[in-house]
Enzyme design. Structure first.
Site, mmCIF file in Angstrom:
data_model
loop_
_atom_site.group_PDB
_atom_site.id
_atom_site.type_symbol
_atom_site.label_atom_id
_atom_site.label_comp_id
_atom_site.label_asym_id
_atom_site.label_seq_id
_atom_site.Cartn_x
_atom_site.Cartn_y
_atom_site.Cartn_z
ATOM 1 N N LYS A 175 -3.133 -9.386 7.220
ATOM 2 C CA LYS A 175 -1.815 -8.805 6.971
ATOM 3 C C LYS A 175 -1.803 -7.311 7.272
ATOM 4 O O LYS A 175 -2.850 -6.656 7.287
ATOM 5 C CB LYS A 175 -1.374 -9.081 5.537
ATOM 6 C CG LYS A 175 -2.264 -8.492 4.460
ATOM 7 C CD LYS A 175 -1.775 -8.921 3.081
ATOM 8 C CE LYS A 175 -2.623 -8.308 1.984
ATOM 9 N NZ LYS A 175 -2.145 -8.698 0.634
ATOM 10 N N ARG A 226 3.991 -12.514 -9.583
ATOM 11 C CA ARG A 226 4.369 -11.927 -8.302
ATOM 12 C C ARG A 226 4.765 -13.030 -7.326
ATOM 13 O O ARG A 226 5.934 -13.236 -7.040
ATOM 14 C CB ARG A 226 3.221 -11.077 -7.730
ATOM 15 C CG ARG A 226 3.604 -10.312 -6.478
ATOM 16 C CD ARG A 226 2.459 -9.502 -5.916
ATOM 17 N NE ARG A 226 1.385 -10.332 -5.375
ATOM 18 C CZ ARG A 226 0.385 -9.857 -4.639
ATOM 19 N NH1 ARG A 226 0.311 -8.560 -4.389
ATOM 20 N NH2 ARG A 226 -0.562 -10.657 -4.177
ATOM 21 N N TYR A 275 3.666 25.594 4.554
ATOM 22 C CA TYR A 275 4.991 25.568 3.957
ATOM 23 C C TYR A 275 4.957 25.924 2.468
ATOM 24 O O TYR A 275 3.996 25.612 1.766
ATOM 25 C CB TYR A 275 5.593 24.168 4.085
ATOM 26 C CG TYR A 275 6.162 23.849 5.445
ATOM 27 C CD1 TYR A 275 7.279 24.530 5.931
ATOM 28 C CD2 TYR A 275 5.589 22.853 6.227
ATOM 29 C CE1 TYR A 275 7.804 24.215 7.175
ATOM 30 C CE2 TYR A 275 6.109 22.528 7.476
ATOM 31 C CZ TYR A 275 7.219 23.222 7.942
ATOM 32 O OH TYR A 275 7.741 22.908 9.170
ATOM 33 N N MET A 287 4.174 17.632 8.823
ATOM 34 C CA MET A 287 4.416 16.403 9.567
ATOM 35 C C MET A 287 3.358 16.140 10.631
ATOM 36 O O MET A 287 2.872 15.014 10.783
ATOM 37 C CB MET A 287 5.802 16.443 10.225
ATOM 38 C CG MET A 287 6.130 15.177 11.005
ATOM 39 S SD MET A 287 7.742 15.197 11.790
ATOM 40 C CE MET A 287 8.819 15.082 10.363
#
Length: 367
Positions: free
Chosen positions: A41, A140, A262, A310
């Protein structure tokens, strides 16, 4: 064999050691008399299903799991015809025929999926294989005990369905002494009594390292194949299969009071050398590593300074030989010096998330 594309054009190189994946599979398979499957998966946990699945098939694996139907459909042509592919989420409404057409086996999780699979079997006039997942306490996926009792009270409730596997999933297998493990195993044994003679499966990666009573007939390792530690807090018994090396874009000297990154969160004390590397959160390198993560240069730890942005982040490379941190040089973000689980701990998460977030902009090498 190495498959690579223009490493000089990418900001980082992600290396997947297929030999390590195969070795991990052999080790896990050798821990039990049960058959060992492989979970594919999330594109083989981010490593590349198209490369990983055939490597495991060549190692003798013949049972594979995906989460979604479209993953199973993409996996089918990558494997020999004698391999079984189970789709953990079962068929989404209206897609039962797609499972049949593409030769994948649904894991039926609720009465509606069971009914749709039975209806298709009736239309085709034949029995259809399926796995039945039972909810043993995780709340689940899987048929709940109440639904199972209601279904099994009906006559011919499995008409048209040929169960090939009955399974459930452990919630706390990575905590060997957690009472939930024994509780779930007891519930699973009680519920699977409705499926006499059908092979059973309970053990995920960490479950394989519990007592043999958890192994049943089929093991379902996922993360352990790729080097994530199945026993947190204990030495990792498996080989690291992934490494990530980022390319330095720029190096500069900053002085007392200068700001890096930043938000002006990192203010320099004294004179430092800062290398900017071309990896950021768009590549899946978690922003939570800002100011707390590390990279390595020739085994020497260099800290992340300022925020992960980013496309880039800063490393304090003060004291490292200039020729080793020049533009174009690579630093290790993950690998021998910095295993997946260590990166995850610094990021406040688990190795699963680190692996599956790794982005598509890397140059990928398969060994």
């Amino acid at each position: 064999m190495v498959v690579s594309v223009e490493p000089s054009r990418a900001g980082a190189v992600l290396t997947v050691d297929l030999g390590a994946v195969r070795a991990n599979y052999r080790q896990l398979a050798g821990m039990s008399a049960a058959t060992c499957a492989a979970v594919m998966k999330a594109d083989a946990y981010g490593l590349g299903m198209a490369q990983v699945a055939p490597a495991l098939a060549s190692e003798g694996c013949r049972v594979f799991f995906t989460a979604h139907l479209d993953e199973g459909i993409r996996l089918r042509p990558l494997l020999p015809a004698d391999c079984t592919i189970y789709v953990l989420h079962g068929p989404p409404p209206g897609t039962a025929h797609d499972c049949f057409q593409h030769g994948v086996v649904p894991v039926l999780n609720d009465p509606a999926q069971l009914q749709e699979w039975r209806a298709l079997a009736a239309t085709l006039g034949r029995e259809l294989p399926a796995a039945i997942q039972l909810d043993s306490g995780m709340s689940r996926m899987g048929i709940s005990p109440a639904d199972l009792a209601a279904l099994s009270a009906g006559r011919d409730w499995l008409a048209g369905v040929r169960p090939r596997l009955v399974m459930s999933h452990l919630a706390c297998a990575d905590e060997p002494h957690h009472p939930m493990n024994d509780a779930q195993r007891g519930r699973f044994d009680s519920l699977r009594a409705l499926f006499p003679g059908v092979p059973a499966s309970l053990a995920n990666s960490s479950g394989i390292f519990l007592a043999p009573a958890y192994h049943y007939d089929l093991l379902r390792p996922g993360a352990a194949l790729y080097g994530i530690n199945p026993q947190p807090g204990a030495p990792n018994p498996l080989r690291q299969a992934v490494s990530l090396h980022a390319r330095i874009v720029q190096v500069r000297t900053v002085r007392d009071g200068d700001v890096v990154g930043y938000g002006a969160h990192h203010v320099v004390a004294g004179e430092r050398r800062i290398a900017t590397v071309a990896v950021g959160y768009a590549d899946g390198w978690l922003r939570s590593l800002s100011g707390r993560g590390y990279a390595f240069v020739d085994g020497v730890k260099v800290p992340v300074v300022g925020r992960v942005s980013m496309d880039s982040m800063g490393l304090d490379v003060t004291g490292i030989a200039p020729e080793r941190v020049a533009p174009g040089c690579e630093v290790e973000l993950m690998g021998v010096s910095h295993p997946i689980d260590d990166v995850a701990a610094l990021a406040g998460t688990i190795g699963y998330e680190v692996l599956t977030r790794l982005g598509s902009r890397f140059n990928r090498r398969y060994l």
